[in-house]
Motif scaffolding. Structure first.
Motif, mmCIF file in Angstrom:
data_model
loop_
_atom_site.group_PDB
_atom_site.id
_atom_site.type_symbol
_atom_site.label_atom_id
_atom_site.label_comp_id
_atom_site.label_asym_id
_atom_site.label_seq_id
_atom_site.Cartn_x
_atom_site.Cartn_y
_atom_site.Cartn_z
ATOM 1 N N LEU A 1 36.052 67.266 6.435
ATOM 2 C CA LEU A 1 37.353 66.869 5.894
ATOM 3 C C LEU A 1 38.152 68.080 5.415
ATOM 4 N N LEU A 2 37.538 68.904 4.577
ATOM 5 C CA LEU A 2 38.266 70.005 3.948
ATOM 6 C C LEU A 2 38.667 71.087 4.948
ATOM 7 N N SER A 3 37.889 71.247 6.007
ATOM 8 C CA SER A 3 38.228 72.274 6.999
ATOM 9 C C SER A 3 39.520 71.946 7.741
ATOM 10 N N ALA A 4 39.968 70.700 7.647
ATOM 11 C CA ALA A 4 41.187 70.293 8.359
ATOM 12 C C ALA A 4 42.411 71.037 7.846
ATOM 13 N N GLY A 5 42.447 71.336 6.543
ATOM 14 C CA GLY A 5 43.631 71.979 5.961
ATOM 15 C C GLY A 5 43.933 73.323 6.598
ATOM 16 N N GLU A 6 42.909 74.148 6.788
ATOM 17 C CA GLU A 6 43.110 75.463 7.396
ATOM 18 C C GLU A 6 43.460 75.357 8.874
ATOM 19 N N ARG A 7 42.895 74.362 9.552
ATOM 20 C CA ARG A 7 43.219 74.193 10.972
ATOM 21 C C ARG A 7 44.688 73.811 11.157
ATOM 22 N N VAL A 8 45.205 73.010 10.243
ATOM 23 C CA VAL A 8 46.631 72.654 10.305
ATOM 24 C C VAL A 8 47.489 73.907 10.164
ATOM 25 N N THR A 9 47.176 74.741 9.161
ATOM 26 C CA THR A 9 47.983 75.944 8.931
ATOM 27 C C THR A 9 47.913 76.889 10.119
ATOM 28 N N SER A 10 46.711 77.121 10.642
ATOM 29 C CA SER A 10 46.571 78.066 11.761
ATOM 30 C C SER A 10 47.348 77.573 12.980
ATOM 31 N N SER A 11 47.305 76.275 13.237
ATOM 32 C CA SER A 11 48.045 75.723 14.377
ATOM 33 C C SER A 11 49.546 75.893 14.196
ATOM 34 N N LEU A 12 50.029 75.589 12.992
ATOM 35 C CA LEU A 12 51.470 75.701 12.724
ATOM 36 C C LEU A 12 51.949 77.141 12.864
ATOM 37 N N LEU A 13 51.158 78.095 12.337
ATOM 38 C CA LEU A 13 51.574 79.493 12.427
ATOM 39 C C LEU A 13 51.576 79.964 13.883
ATOM 40 N N ALA A 14 50.586 79.562 14.665
ATOM 41 C CA ALA A 14 50.560 79.943 16.080
ATOM 42 C C ALA A 14 51.749 79.345 16.831
ATOM 43 N N ILE A 15 52.089 78.111 16.483
ATOM 44 C CA ILE A 15 53.259 77.464 17.097
ATOM 45 C C ILE A 15 54.533 78.223 16.747
ATOM 46 N N ALA A 16 54.658 78.611 15.454
ATOM 47 C CA ALA A 16 55.843 79.341 15.003
ATOM 48 C C ALA A 16 55.961 80.688 15.715
ATOM 49 N N LEU A 17 54.865 81.411 15.834
ATOM 50 C CA LEU A 17 54.882 82.719 16.490
ATOM 51 C C LEU A 17 55.261 82.592 17.965
ATOM 52 N N SER A 18 54.665 81.623 18.631
ATOM 53 C CA SER A 18 54.956 81.434 20.059
ATOM 54 C C SER A 18 56.409 81.037 20.282
ATOM 55 N N ALA A 19 56.941 80.209 19.366
ATOM 56 C CA ALA A 19 58.336 79.775 19.474
ATOM 57 C C ALA A 19 59.310 80.937 19.305
ATOM 58 N N LYS A 20 58.855 81.988 18.607
ATOM 59 C CA LYS A 20 59.699 83.169 18.398
ATOM 60 C C LYS A 20 59.502 84.208 19.498
ATOM 61 N N GLY A 21 58.729 83.846 20.524
ATOM 62 C CA GLY A 21 58.564 84.735 21.664
ATOM 63 C C GLY A 21 57.364 85.656 21.586
ATOM 64 N N TYR A 22 56.431 85.396 20.660
ATOM 65 C CA TYR A 22 55.238 86.231 20.520
ATOM 66 C C TYR A 22 54.002 85.360 20.749
ATOM 67 N N PRO A 23 53.405 85.446 21.924
ATOM 68 C CA PRO A 23 52.266 84.584 22.268
ATOM 69 C C PRO A 23 51.156 84.653 21.224
ATOM 70 N N ALA A 24 50.714 83.497 20.782
ATOM 71 C CA ALA A 24 49.677 83.420 19.756
ATOM 72 C C ALA A 24 48.709 82.309 20.113
ATOM 73 N N ILE A 25 47.494 82.422 19.621
ATOM 74 C CA ILE A 25 46.480 81.396 19.853
ATOM 75 C C ILE A 25 45.757 81.119 18.543
ATOM 76 N N ALA A 26 45.564 79.828 18.238
ATOM 77 C CA ALA A 26 44.893 79.419 17.002
ATOM 78 C C ALA A 26 43.440 79.080 17.293
ATOM 79 N N PHE A 27 42.562 79.547 16.400
ATOM 80 C CA PHE A 27 41.140 79.243 16.508
ATOM 81 C C PHE A 27 40.650 78.582 15.226
ATOM 82 N N SER A 28 39.772 77.606 15.383
ATOM 83 C CA SER A 28 39.029 77.097 14.229
ATOM 84 C C SER A 28 37.929 78.105 13.904
ATOM 85 N N GLY A 29 37.203 77.892 12.825
ATOM 86 C CA GLY A 29 36.090 78.773 12.508
ATOM 87 C C GLY A 29 35.062 78.795 13.618
#
Length: 401
Positions: A68-96
């Motif tokens: 349950l608790l690990s979900a919070g960090e996965r949400v943030t990592s996904s959002l940041l990767a989405i934001a970076l890619s949307a700005k033209g900088y390819p990014a990839i999100a990984f879980s632990g």
């Protein structure tokens, strides 16, 4: 350079702040660096998830809580990767798990066993920005685990060591390590550099900038840490294995309010009695800090020690059950604090302790217990004098200069 950056919960607390973090990461990338970013959950998310679990029970299963608790960090990592890619900088999100973080099986307080950085290295070779969910890993059975308090810092340091990063930058809501808490002493100065050992002492003594487990790991892996604010461009504090020979004798003053004392009086003075007491506390994972023993003339001894304030009641009950002899008197006191002076310079300078004792005496502050090491002197005093002691010692060692 290969740079690892870690952003805490307040730094990614809103979508706007995640966007600001994306801009900072892009700036680092534009400077020609390879970047790996470790993120915490957005501020408040972890507590909310705990509340959800507590709706059903106050003792949820550890395995399910970690998932349950690990979900919070996965949400943030996904959002940041989405934001970076949307700005033209390819990014990839990984879980632990995807980042190769392997831990032991102790749920909610797992320790890192190994890291397989294969996925991270491949993404870096593909010139992607890597964003990793901190605070989490998997055990040998593939079950999700979390690393406990300060877990995202641990993730960042461990990954920095595994990929041989040049530096690991820890971004928080403060812009470095100060000579003491600026809320207590406004004249506190930000330190440009401290050693691992000094930072370990300051972290364990109540400084909230870095969690001591992450500093221990950085020392073990020889990872250079920089702690700085994500809300400004000020230079931070470098935590490194190098010691500046000409630095000030004392680097900082720490105040730890989470302290309580237990005194066991008239214990029969015989071999093994202390072992019985402290073995019982260790068995229940009670962390004993300072210890003082006085030998009486009637064949008895007084034994005093400190524990975290939130463990006082449990420790008191344990001592009652141990019953080293039938005539002992057990006393407890939670109206105390620990004030400490820290600095590698005291190893080669005399008079450091005497100045501390005289400074507190001049302020009418009685010292109840004393503990020393090569780079630390800690004193237990009444809690009402805690902040006064910090200010007086800060001035005495010229830390405001």
């Amino acid at each position: 350079m290969l740079i690892v950056q870690k952003y805490g919960g307040t730094s990614v607390g809103t979508l706007e702040r995640i966007d600001a973090v994306a801009e900072r990461v892009i700036k680092t990338k534009k400077e020609g660096n390879k970047v790996v970013v470790i993120v915490s959950a957005m501020s408040g998310v972890t507590n909310r998830l705990i509340e959800y679990a507590n709706f059903f029970t106050n003792e949820p299963l550890g395995r399910e809580m970690d998932l349950l608790l690990s979900a919070g960090e996965r949400v943030t990592s996904s959002l940041l990767a989405i934001a970076l890619s949307a700005k033209g900088y390819p990014a990839i999100a990984f879980s632990g798990r995807q980042a190769g973080m392997i831990t032991d099986h102790f749920h909610t307080k797992a320790r890192i066993s190994a890291i397989n950085p294969e996925n991270i290295n491949k993404a870096l070779q593909d010139d992607k920005i890597v964003v990793v969910a901190g605070f989490q890993g998997v055990d040998e059975n593939g079950d999700v685990t979390t690393l406990g308090r300060g877990g995202s810092d641990l993730s960042a340091v461990a990954i920095a060591g595994a990929i041989n990063a040049d530096v690991c930058e820890i971004y928080t809501d403060v812009d470095g390590v100060y000579t003491t808490d600026p809320r207590i002493e406004p004249k506190a100065k930000k330190l440009d550099q401290v050693s691992y050992d000094e930072m370990l002492e300051l972290a364990s003594l109540g400084a909230k900038v870095l969690q001591n487990r992450s500093v221990e790991l950085a020392k073990k892996l020889n990872v250079n840490l920089i702690t700085r604010s994500s809300f400004n461009d000020h230079e931070g504090t470098l935590i490194t294995g190098e010691e500046k020979m000409e630095d000030a004798i004392i680097s900082g003053i720490a105040l730890d309010r989470n302290q309580a004392r237990i005194t066991v009086r008239k214990v029969v003075d015989r071999p093994g009695v202390a072992a019985e007491i402290f073995s019982a506390l260790a068995k229940e994972e009670i962390n004993v800090d300072m210890i003082i023993q006085n030998v009486g003339r009637d064949g008895t001894t007084n034994l005093g020690f400190t524990v975290p304030e939130n463990e006082l009641h449990k420790a008191y009950e344990i001592i009652q059950k141990v019953n080293p002899n039938s005539g002992e008197v057990i006393e407890s006191d939670n109206e105390i604090v620990k004030v400490s002076i820290v600095g590698v310079g005291m190893k080669s300078h005399s008079g450091v302790a005497s100045l501390a004792f005289q400074t507190l005496a001049d302020e009418g502050i009685n010292i109840q217990m004393i503990s020393t090491s090569e780079i630390k002197i800690s004193m237990i005093i009444n809690e009402k004098y805690g902040e006064l002691a910090v200010r007086a010692l800060h001035k005495a060692y010229n830390l405001d200069k």
